[in-house]
Motif scaffolding. Structure first.
Motif, PDB file in Angstrom:
ATOM      1  N   PRO A 113      -1.051  18.447   7.753  1.00 14.64           N
ATOM      2  CA  PRO A 113      -0.923  19.574   6.821  1.00 14.64           C
ATOM      3  C   PRO A 113      -0.324  20.781   7.524  1.00 14.64           C
ATOM      4  N   THR A 114       0.454  21.561   6.777  1.00 16.22           N
ATOM      5  CA  THR A 114       1.062  22.770   7.320  1.00 16.22           C
ATOM      6  C   THR A 114       0.627  24.014   6.562  1.00 16.22           C
ATOM      7  N   THR A 115      -0.132  23.829   5.489  1.00 16.66           N
ATOM      8  CA  THR A 115      -0.571  24.934   4.650  1.00 16.66           C
ATOM      9  C   THR A 115      -2.051  24.774   4.348  1.00 16.66           C
ATOM     10  N   THR A 116      -2.760  25.901   4.321  1.00 16.58           N
ATOM     11  CA  THR A 116      -4.167  25.843   3.955  1.00 16.58           C
ATOM     12  C   THR A 116      -4.302  25.647   2.451  1.00 16.58           C
ATOM     13  N   THR A 162      -0.758  35.000  12.682  1.00 23.47           N
ATOM     14  CA  THR A 162      -0.799  33.624  12.177  1.00 23.47           C
ATOM     15  C   THR A 162      -1.791  32.787  12.979  1.00 23.47           C
ATOM     16  N   ASP A 163      -2.144  31.650  12.387  1.00 24.92           N
ATOM     17  CA  ASP A 163      -3.024  30.701  13.067  1.00 24.92           C
ATOM     18  C   ASP A 163      -2.183  29.657  13.791  1.00 24.92           C
ATOM     19  N   ASN A 164      -2.823  28.606  14.287  1.00 26.63           N
ATOM     20  CA  ASN A 164      -2.124  27.573  15.035  1.00 26.63           C
ATOM     21  C   ASN A 164      -1.181  26.733  14.175  1.00 26.63           C
ATOM     22  N   LEU A 165      -1.276  26.839  12.850  1.00 29.96           N
ATOM     23  CA  LEU A 165      -0.358  26.126  11.954  1.00 29.96           C
ATOM     24  C   LEU A 165       0.699  27.059  11.383  1.00 29.96           C
ATOM     25  N   SER A 166       0.775  28.266  11.913  1.00 27.11           N
ATOM     26  CA  SER A 166       1.708  29.307  11.454  1.00 27.11           C
ATOM     27  C   SER A 166       1.367  29.835  10.068  1.00 27.11           C
ATOM     28  N   ASN A 167       0.119  29.660   9.648  1.00 25.64           N
ATOM     29  CA  ASN A 167      -0.338  30.249   8.394  1.00 25.64           C
ATOM     30  C   ASN A 167      -0.751  31.693   8.654  1.00 25.64           C
ATOM     31  N   ALA A 168      -0.458  32.558   7.686  1.00 28.66           N
ATOM     32  CA  ALA A 168      -0.841  33.961   7.793  1.00 28.66           C
ATOM     33  C   ALA A 168      -2.366  34.081   7.823  1.00 28.66           C
ATOM     34  N   MET A 224       0.852  -1.164   0.000  1.00 28.52           N
ATOM     35  CA  MET A 224       0.000   0.000   0.000  1.00 28.52           C
ATOM     36  C   MET A 224       0.903   1.232   0.000  1.00 28.52           C
ATOM     37  N   SER A 225       0.464   2.266  -0.743  1.00 24.94           N
ATOM     38  CA  SER A 225       1.191   3.534  -0.733  1.00 24.94           C
ATOM     39  C   SER A 225       0.189   4.682  -0.672  1.00 24.94           C
ATOM     40  N   VAL A 226       0.633   5.767  -0.045  1.00 27.56           N
ATOM     41  CA  VAL A 226      -0.179   6.961   0.109  1.00 27.56           C
ATOM     42  C   VAL A 226       0.703   8.157  -0.233  1.00 27.56           C
ATOM     43  N   SER A 227       0.166   9.078  -1.029  1.00 27.34           N
ATOM     44  CA  SER A 227       0.913  10.299  -1.345  1.00 27.34           C
ATOM     45  C   SER A 227      -0.041  11.494  -1.290  1.00 27.34           C
ATOM     46  N   VAL A 228       0.551  12.660  -1.018  1.00 24.19           N
ATOM     47  CA  VAL A 228      -0.221  13.899  -0.904  1.00 24.19           C
ATOM     48  C   VAL A 228       0.271  14.870  -1.967  1.00 24.19           C
ATOM     49  N   SER A 229      -0.684  15.446  -2.705  1.00 20.20           N
ATOM     50  CA  SER A 229      -0.350  16.509  -3.657  1.00 20.20           C
ATOM     51  C   SER A 229      -1.288  17.672  -3.387  1.00 20.20           C
ATOM     52  N   GLY A 230      -1.006  18.800  -4.004  1.00 23.36           N
ATOM     53  CA  GLY A 230      -1.829  19.997  -3.783  1.00 23.36           C
ATOM     54  C   GLY A 230      -1.108  20.958  -2.865  1.00 23.36           C
ATOM     55  N   ALA A 231      -1.848  21.627  -1.996  1.00 23.78           N
ATOM     56  CA  ALA A 231      -1.279  22.658  -1.125  1.00 23.78           C
ATOM     57  C   ALA A 231      -0.166  22.115  -0.243  1.00 23.78           C
ATOM     58  N   ASN A 232      -0.268  20.873   0.181  1.00 18.07           N
ATOM     59  CA  ASN A 232       0.742  20.248   1.037  1.00 18.07           C
ATOM     60  C   ASN A 232       1.520  19.177   0.277  1.00 18.07           C
ATOM     61  N   ASN A 233       1.789  19.462  -1.004  1.00 21.45           N
ATOM     62  CA  ASN A 233       2.490  18.532  -1.886  1.00 21.45           C
ATOM     63  C   ASN A 233       3.748  17.972  -1.222  1.00 21.45           C
ATOM     64  N   GLY A 234       3.864  16.658  -1.244  1.00 18.77           N
ATOM     65  CA  GLY A 234       5.041  16.008  -0.693  1.00 18.77           C
ATOM     66  C   GLY A 234       5.051  15.887   0.813  1.00 18.77           C
ATOM     67  N   ALA A 235       3.940  16.184   1.464  1.00 15.59           N
ATOM     68  CA  ALA A 235       3.878  16.078   2.926  1.00 15.59           C
ATOM     69  C   ALA A 235       4.265  14.671   3.353  1.00 15.59           C
ATOM     70  N   THR A 236       4.918  14.594   4.493  1.00 21.70           N
ATOM     71  CA  THR A 236       5.311  13.297   5.033  1.00 21.70           C
ATOM     72  C   THR A 236       4.065  12.551   5.501  1.00 21.70           C
ATOM     73  N   VAL A 237       3.929  11.332   5.027  1.00 20.17           N
ATOM     74  CA  VAL A 237       2.798  10.491   5.403  1.00 20.17           C
ATOM     75  C   VAL A 237       3.256   9.555   6.514  1.00 20.17           C
ATOM     76  N   ASP A 238       2.432   9.438   7.550  1.00 18.82           N
ATOM     77  CA  ASP A 238       2.758   8.543   8.655  1.00 18.82           C
ATOM     78  C   ASP A 238       2.883   7.107   8.146  1.00 18.82           C
ATOM     79  N   PRO A 239       3.659   6.294   8.857  1.00 20.12           N
ATOM     80  CA  PRO A 239       3.744   4.887   8.461  1.00 20.12           C
ATOM     81  C   PRO A 239       2.350   4.251   8.419  1.00 20.12           C
ATOM     82  N   ILE A 240       2.165   3.373   7.445  1.00 16.97           N
ATOM     83  CA  ILE A 240       0.877   2.691   7.285  1.00 16.97           C
ATOM     84  C   ILE A 240       0.853   1.493   8.215  1.00 16.97           C
TER      85      ILE A 240
END
Length: 186
Positions: free
Chosen positions: A31-34, A89-95, A1-17
């Motif tokens: 996620p770190t970005t809205t 900023t918010d709790n995720l350090s987003n402006a 099994m594999s999981v990947s993230v694209s979009g605003a948080n492209n390349g985000a680290t995915v927790d072990p499955i």
């Protein structure tokens, strides 16, 4: 099994499955970005039904206010150099935009200028016309409406008739005090 993230948080680290042993697999990401993310999940190289999934990451309310642009040495009677600016900023350090930020002095008042500015699309509220007419040492405070009192950001600013050098002011949320400098009149 594999999981990947694209979009605003492209390349985000995915927790072990983790395989729960009953056909259920568990994973996640932080996620770190809205914005909108697509989460692609495949099993043995084949996308599972419904993949990719869409995840809308939204910001929370304003949580922090910090110094973005430090005030600089300024001649008394002139707009404070820098100009001083606060970042919200918010709790995720987003402006966070559209938040009212109020600039004040710990003791006394500005002689002129706009003391209430809304944060812009980058979360920054810039105070470009604040003036103090009397030379001396001042502690400037930023406070964002809706942000807790613990998040008030303070800077020690020095005003005098002669410019000597710029003092670094750490961009932190806790109060900061710098050692005094003795100035003599010309």
């Amino acid at each position: 099994m594999s999981v990947s993230v694209s979009g605003a948080n492209n390349g985000a680290t995915v927790d072990p499955i983790s395989d729960d042993g009953n056909g259920i697999y568990t994973t996640g990401y932080t996620p770190t970005t809205t914005g909108t993310d697509e989460i692609a999940i495949s099993l043995s190289g084949v996308a599972i039904a419904g993949s990719p999934y869409t995840s809308n990451v939204i910001t929370s309310d304003a949580e922090n206010v910090a110094v973005d642009t430090q005030p600089q040495q300024t001649i008394a009677g002139q707009p404070i150099a820098g100009p001083p600016a606060a970042l919200v900023t918010d709790n995720l350090s987003n402006a966070v935009s559209g938040v009212e930020v109020i600039a004040g002095l710990q003791s006394g008042n500005f002689d002129s200028g706009t003391t209430s500015v809304n944060s812009d699309g980058s979360g920054i509220a810039t105070f470009s016309d604040l003036v103090i007419n009397t030379a001396g040492a001042y502690i400037m405070e930023f406070n964002a409406v809706g942000v807790s009192e613990d998040a008030v950001s303070r800077n020690l600013m020095w005003f005098r008739r002669l410019l000597l050098k710029r003092f670094p002011f750490p961009a932190i949320i806790k109060p900061v005090r710098l050692p005094p400098i003795w100035l003599s009149h010309l």
